[in-house]
Each structure stands twice: as structure tokens, then as C-alpha cells.
Design a protein around this motif. Sequence first.
Motif, mmCIF file in Angstrom:
data_model
loop_
_atom_site.group_PDB
_atom_site.id
_atom_site.type_symbol
_atom_site.label_atom_id
_atom_site.label_comp_id
_atom_site.label_asym_id
_atom_site.label_seq_id
_atom_site.Cartn_x
_atom_site.Cartn_y
_atom_site.Cartn_z
ATOM 1 N N UNK A 1 71.969 66.176 -5.180
ATOM 2 C CA UNK A 1 73.401 66.397 -5.095
ATOM 3 C C UNK A 1 74.085 67.041 -6.493
ATOM 4 N N UNK A 2 73.304 66.578 -7.626
ATOM 5 C CA UNK A 2 74.001 67.065 -8.792
ATOM 6 C C UNK A 2 73.794 68.494 -8.851
ATOM 7 N N UNK A 3 72.333 69.115 -8.157
ATOM 8 C CA UNK A 3 72.302 70.276 -8.271
ATOM 9 C C UNK A 3 73.307 71.327 -7.275
ATOM 10 N N UNK A 4 73.639 70.528 -6.187
ATOM 11 C CA UNK A 4 74.639 71.079 -5.137
ATOM 12 C C UNK A 4 75.882 71.429 -6.048
ATOM 13 N N UNK A 5 76.238 70.167 -6.502
ATOM 14 C CA UNK A 5 77.754 70.130 -7.164
ATOM 15 C C UNK A 5 77.608 70.980 -8.323
ATOM 16 N N UNK A 6 76.777 71.183 -9.060
ATOM 17 C CA UNK A 6 76.704 72.159 -10.147
ATOM 18 C C UNK A 6 76.949 73.350 -9.931
ATOM 19 N N UNK A 7 76.408 73.782 -8.715
ATOM 20 C CA UNK A 7 76.757 75.317 -8.256
ATOM 21 C C UNK A 7 77.988 75.570 -7.873
ATOM 22 N N UNK A 8 78.942 74.421 -8.079
ATOM 23 C CA UNK A 8 80.479 74.540 -7.959
ATOM 24 C C UNK A 8 81.214 74.357 -9.195
ATOM 25 N N UNK A 9 80.289 73.942 -10.474
ATOM 26 C CA UNK A 9 80.782 73.678 -11.542
ATOM 27 C C UNK A 9 81.674 72.409 -11.806
#
Length: 148
Positions: free
Chosen positions: A18-26
Motif C-alpha cells: 500500500x505504501x508503495x502504491x500511495x508513494x507513486x502518487x506522492x
Amino acid sequence: MAIIGRLSRLSRIIDRRLAENFAAHDIDDWMYDVLATLYRSGEPWELSPTELVEHTMVTTGAMTNRIDRLSDRGLVTRRHDTDDRRRIVVALTDHGRALVEAVAPDHYRFEEALLAALSPTARNRLERNLRTLLIDLGDTPPEEPTHS
């Protein structure tokens, strides 16, 4: 032991992905949680800080910090309610709403991919079993499942 160990490992894997996915959106997961909660409230996409606390299950102090940080990024505004000046309202900005609308489809696809190995019947069974455990352990039963 096997169940608890697997649940613990699964939790860490899901959190990391989830953190990786959200990080893609900053953004961070907590940001999406607050923004999506405001979005789900419907137009005009606003709630009081107390309502946000109830929906996100964090402390009032943590919510104040989150609102401040989201406001600093221009994703929410905080103002007095026009009907009751004692009441504070937190609202999504156009930028905040656009961000939720951009992140949500990716997030839904991501959640779907995480559960792809399970049939719909198995998903329903797992959801019921996890809900039963959470309630038995004193967790507040959530409202009907919604995409966050």
C-alpha cells in the motif's frame, strides 16, 4: 501460531505494498484515508474534525496534525461552519478532490490484485471470519465495507 504468524506477515506485506502504491502518487496512507473519507461524505466533501476522527479511528490530536499537514499541501481547508460559528469544517479543495479521484482507481485495482488468489466465496468467508475476530477482540464493528 500458524494463523497469527501468517496474519502478521500478511499485514506487513499489505502495508508495504500500500505504501508503495500511495508513494507513486506522492502521498502516505493516512493522507488517502482522510481525503477519501471526506470524498465519501459526498458533495460538498466536508466533515467536522470530530466526524473525521470517528471515521478514521485516530485520536483528536493525531487528526489535528493530519488536517494541518493536508492543509499545508493545499488538499483541504479548515473554516467555521456558516450555520454554527462554533463548529469547524474540514473540506476537500479542488486539488484534494482531484487527487482522490486520481488515486482511487489505482487503489481499487491494487486491492483487487491483492485478493486475486481468492474466489468471491472465499473472500466473503474471510471477511466474515476477520470481522468476527476483530469484534471478539473489542474492535468496533466497521460500517458496511466500502472502498477506501
